[in-house]
Design an enzyme around this catalytic site. Structure first.
Site, PDB file in Angstrom:
ATOM      1  N   GLY A  24      69.080   5.765 116.807  1.00 43.21           N
ATOM      2  CA  GLY A  24      68.475   4.461 117.017  1.00 43.21           C
ATOM      3  C   GLY A  24      69.455   3.522 117.690  1.00 43.21           C
TER       4      GLY A  24
ATOM      5  CG  PHE B 101      63.302   8.180 107.754  1.00 47.50           C
ATOM      6  CD1 PHE B 101      62.064   8.178 107.136  1.00 47.50           C
ATOM      7  CD2 PHE B 101      63.491   7.351 108.850  1.00 47.50           C
ATOM      8  CE1 PHE B 101      61.022   7.380 107.607  1.00 47.50           C
ATOM      9  CE2 PHE B 101      62.465   6.546 109.323  1.00 47.50           C
ATOM     10  CZ  PHE B 101      61.226   6.559 108.700  1.00 47.50           C
TER      11      PHE B 101
ATOM     12  CE  LYS C 207      74.227  -5.757 106.366  1.00 48.15           C
ATOM     13  NZ  LYS C 207      73.751  -5.810 107.758  1.00 48.15           N
TER      14      LYS C 207
ATOM     15  NE  ARG D  54      67.772  -3.865 113.157  1.00 47.80           N
ATOM     16  CZ  ARG D  54      68.095  -2.573 113.312  1.00 47.80           C
ATOM     17  NH1 ARG D  54      67.439  -1.654 112.646  1.00 47.80           N
ATOM     18  NH2 ARG D  54      69.055  -2.214 114.134  1.00 47.80           N
TER      19      ARG D  54
ATOM     20  CD  GLN E  83      67.134   0.281 106.656  1.00 44.68           C
ATOM     21  OE1 GLN E  83      67.244   0.809 105.556  1.00 44.68           O
ATOM     22  NE2 GLN E  83      66.414   0.808 107.635  1.00 44.68           N
TER      23      GLN E  83
END
Length: 420
Positions: free
Chosen positions: A70, A156, A264, A328, A359
Site C-alpha cells: 500500500g 488482514f 495514536k 488519514r 486504522q
C-alpha cells in the site's frame, strides 16, 4: 600420486567450506554482522577460488521481502531499496508482495509496478527503485527472505500469517510497521506478538512520525525501532531503513513503541472531529494532551514494563502530533464531523482514501472491548468517546461534551491533580 593428493586436498577443502558455510548461514547474527570475518576465514582456512567465495557471500547476503504494497509499504520499499544497493551485506533485490488488483485499464497492478517502477494506485508519481520486484505470489515472495517487513492493514495480518506458516526460513527476522492490535478471548495481542507466535520468528517494530507521502518526497522524518531481544538485529533494521532524510533509532521497548503506534490513531480521530466541528486549536491541543495521558495509562496497565522515555521518542509524542495534524484518520474524522455523522466512516474511507484503510476506527473498537471487559471504561473517557462516536452511538460533538464531563473528576482521581 600428485593427482590423488590434489583430489584429496580438494575434497578436504570442500568439506571445510561446507562446514564453515553451514555454521555461518545458520547463525543469523553472524550472517548479519560478520561478513568481513566470514570472508577472511574462508580465504585463510580453505584454498578456495575467488568465484566460490563470491558465491558463498552472495548466499549469506540478507534477502529482504516486504509483505504489503500500500502507501506505506511502497514508501518502505523505496527506503529499503536505496540501502540494499549501497550496503554490501544485503542482496540488491527487494521483493514486495502485492495483493493483486486489476486497474481501470485492465492491467494487473503488479505488472504495472514492475514495468513502470511505480505503484500507480497507492504511491503515484514516485519511483520505488529498479531493484524493487513486485510479486503477487505471497509464498514465492517470502520463500528466500532473511528479513521480512510486515506492512499490511492490521485486520488482514492474521490471515497472512496463517498462509505463511511453515513457508519461511526458520532463521528469518521480522519487523512490523503495522498499527493496531488483535483482541482475543484471552486478551489483547500486539501485532508483533501475533507474528512471532504464528510464524515462530522474532519480530521487532518500527513506528514514528511518518506521513508516508512526505517521506516519499524525501522530506526529513524520524522513526523508532522497538526490539525485545538481540540489539544487533535492531541495529540491522536501523541500518536497512536509515537514509539522510529518514533517521531511525532503536529502543529496547517493543511493547511501548508498538502501543504508541497503535493508540495514536484513536486520538487522531478525536483531533479530526474537533477540526470538523471548527472548535479551534485550543480544543484540539486539549484532546491531544488528554489522548497522550490515556495512551500512557493504557499502555502501562497492559504492559507494566513500558518505559516513560519511549513516549518522548519519534514513535510517541511526535507521531501523535503529526497524525493529529495531517494523517488519514484525522482527515476522514474531519469529514465525518462536517457531515454531522450522517455518512459512515466506511463510506468516507472508500470515497476519500482510494483503497487505503483507516486504522483508528477499528483500533478504537478493539480498545473499547478491552476497556469494557476489564471495567476500565470510565478511566478512559476520550478512548471511549471516540469509539462511541465512530460507531454512530454518540454525535460528533460528544468528543468534547462526553470527554469533558467524565474527565473532570476521573483524571484527577486516576492520573493525579495536575491532569486538568
Amino acid at each position: 600420486m600428485n593427482i590423488v593428493s590434489h583430489e584429496t586436498c580438494l575434497v578436504s577443502e570442500s568439506n571445510q567450506f561446507l562446514l564453515l558455510y553451514s555454521f555461518f548461514s545458520s547463525n543469523l547474527i553472524s550472517s548479519f554482522l560478520c561478513l568481513p570475518l566470514i570472508l577472511h576465514t574462508l580465504l585463510n582456512t580453505c584454498s578456495l577460488c575467488y568465484q566460490q567465495v563470491v558465491e558463498t557471500i552472495n548466499k549469506i547476503m540478507s534477502k529482504v521481502t516486504i509483505v504489503g504494497s500500500g502507501n506505506w509499504g511502497s514508501v518502505a520499499a523505496k527506503l529499503i531499496a536505496s540501502n540494499t544497493l549501497r550496503l554490501s551485506n544485503f542482496d540488491d533485490e527487494v521483493r514486495m508482495w502485492v495483493f493483486e488488483e486489476t486497474l481501470p485499464g485492465g492491467e494487473k497492478l503488479s505488472e504495472v509496478i514492475n514495468k513502470t517502477n511505480e505503484n500507480v494506485k497507492y504511491l503515484p508519481g514516485i519511483k520505488l527503485g529498479k531493484n524493487v520486484v513486485a510479486d503477487p505470489n505471497l509464498e514465492n515472495a517470502v520463500k528466500d527472505a532473511d528479513m521480512l517487513v510486515f506492512v499490511s492493514p492490521h485486520q488482514f495480518i492474521e490471515g497472512i500469517c496463517k498462509l505463511l506458516a511453515g513457508k519461511i526460513k526458520t532463521s528469518a527476522e521480522g519487523i512490523s510497521l503495522i498499527k493496531g492490535m488483535e483482541v482475543k478471548k484471552e486478551g489483547p495481542c500486539l501485532i508483533s506478538t501475533l507474528i512471532s507466535n504464528q510464524l515462530g520468528i522474532n519480530c521487532s517494530v518500527l513506528m514514528g512520525a511518518n506521513i508516508a507521502n512526505e517521506i516519499a518526497m524525501e522530506k526529513f522524518s524520524e522513526a523508532t525501532v522497538g526490539y525485545s531481544q538481540h540489539k544487533e538485529v535492531a541495529e540491522r533494521w536501523v541500518q536497512l531503513f536509515t537514509t539522510p532524510y529518514f533517521i531511525v533509532t532503536a529502543v529496547h521497548d517493543v511493547e511501548g513503541v508498538e502501543m504508541c503506534g497503535t493508540l495514536k490513531n484513536i486520538v487522531a480521530i478525536g483531533a479530526g472531529l474537533v477540526d470538523g466541528l471548527e472548535m479551534g486549536n485550543n480544543t484540539k491541543a486539549a484532546i491531544m494532551r488528554l489522548g497522550l495521558k490515556e495512551m500512557i495509562a493504557f499502555s502501562k496497565l497492559l504492559f507494566p514494563s513500558v518505559k516513560d522515555s519511549t513516549f518522548f521518542e519519534s514513535c510517541g509524542v511526535a507521531d501523535l502530533i503529526t497524525t493529529s495534524m495531517g494523517g488519514r484518520n484525522r482527515k476522514v474524522a474531519e469529514a465525518y464531523a462536517k457531515n454531522g455523522g450522517k455518512r459512515s466512516f466506511d463510506e468516507l474511507e472508500a470515497e476519500m482514501l482510494r483503497g487505503q484503510k483507516l486504522q483508528g476506527v477499528l483500533t478504537a473498537k478493539e480498545v473499547y472491548e478491552v476497556l469494557s471487559d476489564r471495567g476500565w471504561i470510565e478511566m478512559f473517557p476520550l478512548f471511549s468517546a471516540v469509539n462511541l462516536i465512530s460507531q454512530g452511538l454518540l454525535p460528533p460533538s460528544a468528543i468534547v461534551q462526553h470527554t469533558d464531563n467524565k474527565s473532570r473528576c476521573l483524571y484527577t482521581r486516576n492520573f493525579g491533580t495536575s491532569s486538568l
